[in-house]
Design a protein around this motif. Structure first.
Motif, PDB file in Angstrom:
ATOM      1  N   SER A 290      34.133 -17.288  -5.802  1.00 30.31           N
ATOM      2  CA  SER A 290      34.080 -18.335  -6.828  1.00 30.31           C
ATOM      3  C   SER A 290      32.794 -18.148  -7.608  1.00 30.31           C
ATOM      4  O   SER A 290      31.712 -17.980  -7.022  1.00 30.31           O
TER       5      SER A 290
ATOM      6  N   PRO B  64      35.533 -21.390 -15.594  1.00 32.34           N
ATOM      7  CA  PRO B  64      36.763 -20.744 -16.080  1.00 32.34           C
ATOM      8  C   PRO B  64      36.783 -20.646 -17.613  1.00 32.34           C
ATOM      9  O   PRO B  64      36.323 -21.556 -18.293  1.00 32.34           O
TER      10      PRO B  64
ATOM     11  N   LYS C  32      39.471 -15.662 -14.711  1.00 38.90           N
ATOM     12  CA  LYS C  32      40.044 -16.949 -14.349  1.00 38.90           C
ATOM     13  C   LYS C  32      41.297 -16.669 -13.547  1.00 38.90           C
ATOM     14  O   LYS C  32      42.194 -15.980 -14.001  1.00 38.90           O
TER      15      LYS C  32
ATOM     16  N   SER D 137      43.222 -22.051 -11.830  1.00 42.44           N
ATOM     17  CA  SER D 137      42.245 -22.982 -12.403  1.00 42.44           C
ATOM     18  C   SER D 137      40.819 -22.657 -11.949  1.00 42.44           C
ATOM     19  O   SER D 137      39.891 -23.388 -12.256  1.00 42.44           O
ATOM     20  N   ASN D 138      40.634 -21.547 -11.242  1.00 42.37           N
ATOM     21  CA  ASN D 138      39.319 -21.160 -10.736  1.00 42.37           C
ATOM     22  C   ASN D 138      38.715 -20.041 -11.568  1.00 42.37           C
ATOM     23  O   ASN D 138      39.413 -19.267 -12.196  1.00 42.37           O
ATOM     24  N   SER D 139      37.410 -19.954 -11.510  1.00 40.70           N
ATOM     25  CA  SER D 139      36.689 -18.860 -12.135  1.00 40.70           C
ATOM     26  C   SER D 139      36.141 -17.996 -11.014  1.00 40.70           C
ATOM     27  O   SER D 139      35.584 -18.502 -10.039  1.00 40.70           O
ATOM     28  N   LEU D 140      36.320 -16.689 -11.149  1.00 46.06           N
ATOM     29  CA  LEU D 140      36.000 -15.786 -10.050  1.00 46.06           C
ATOM     30  C   LEU D 140      35.220 -14.567 -10.515  1.00 46.06           C
ATOM     31  O   LEU D 140      35.328 -14.148 -11.666  1.00 46.06           O
TER      32      LEU D 140
END
Length: 170
Positions: free
Chosen positions: A50, A54, A35, A38-41
């Motif tokens: 992306s 998250p 995370k 606020s993004n999950s990667l």
């Protein structure tokens, strides 16, 4: 995580060690789910994409590694990400064959980076504990892998086993 941008990365690596100024996913044979803000990667070869949902403090991230078909899967609280299904061998992240990596195999890995704050990880490799906290799902029995000796919080994909010597025979 105790603040900051929450760069807690969970995944696998084929590198023996990582330098202080490097994070999981900086190398070609590293894959990490994390995370960032606020993004999950998904991180690999010093690049990010992306990917997934998250996760936050207290969530459980599962990792399933299929070295036969060169696939990697991540789950968040028992839900496999990006429509991956390790039981069926579908979806997942295509990875290099372990035999083609510098050391010939993958290590489970995690890393954290932030200039001010720090993170803490608790891992369960099938022993039934996260640190000193025993698993209490499934009537306190947890869920076993294919080797029938492990204990996990969420159900284990079909034919997957814990990372232990008994599981290597499966």
């Amino acid at each position: 995580n105790n603040g900051g941008n929450d760069y807690s990365i969970i995944g696998i690596t084929a590198n023996q060690s990582v330098a202080v100024d490097k994070a999981l996913g900086d190398y070609a044979n590293d894959w990490g789910y994390y995370k960032g803000g606020s993004n999950s990667l998904l991180r690999n070869n010093n690049g990010t994409t992306s990917w997934g949902t998250p996760y936050n403090a207290g969530d459980i991230v599962g990792v399933a590694l299929d070295c036969t078909n060169n696939k990697l899967y991540f789950s968040k609280n028992g839900v496999w990400q990006e429509s991956g299904n390790p039981s069926a061998g579908s979806g997942g992240i295509s990875i290099s064959a372990a035999s083609s990596t510098p050391l010939g195999f993958y290590f489970p890995a995690c890393s954290y980076f932030d200039g001010t704050y720090h993170g803490r990880f608790k891992a369960n490799f099938g022993n039934g504990f996260f640190g000193t906290t025993a698993i209490t799902t499934n009537s306190g029995n947890g869920y076993a892998g294919a080797e029938n000796a492990s204990k996990f919080y969420y159900p284990v994909p079909t034919n997957y086993s814990a990372l232990n010597t008994k599981g290597l025979n499966q």
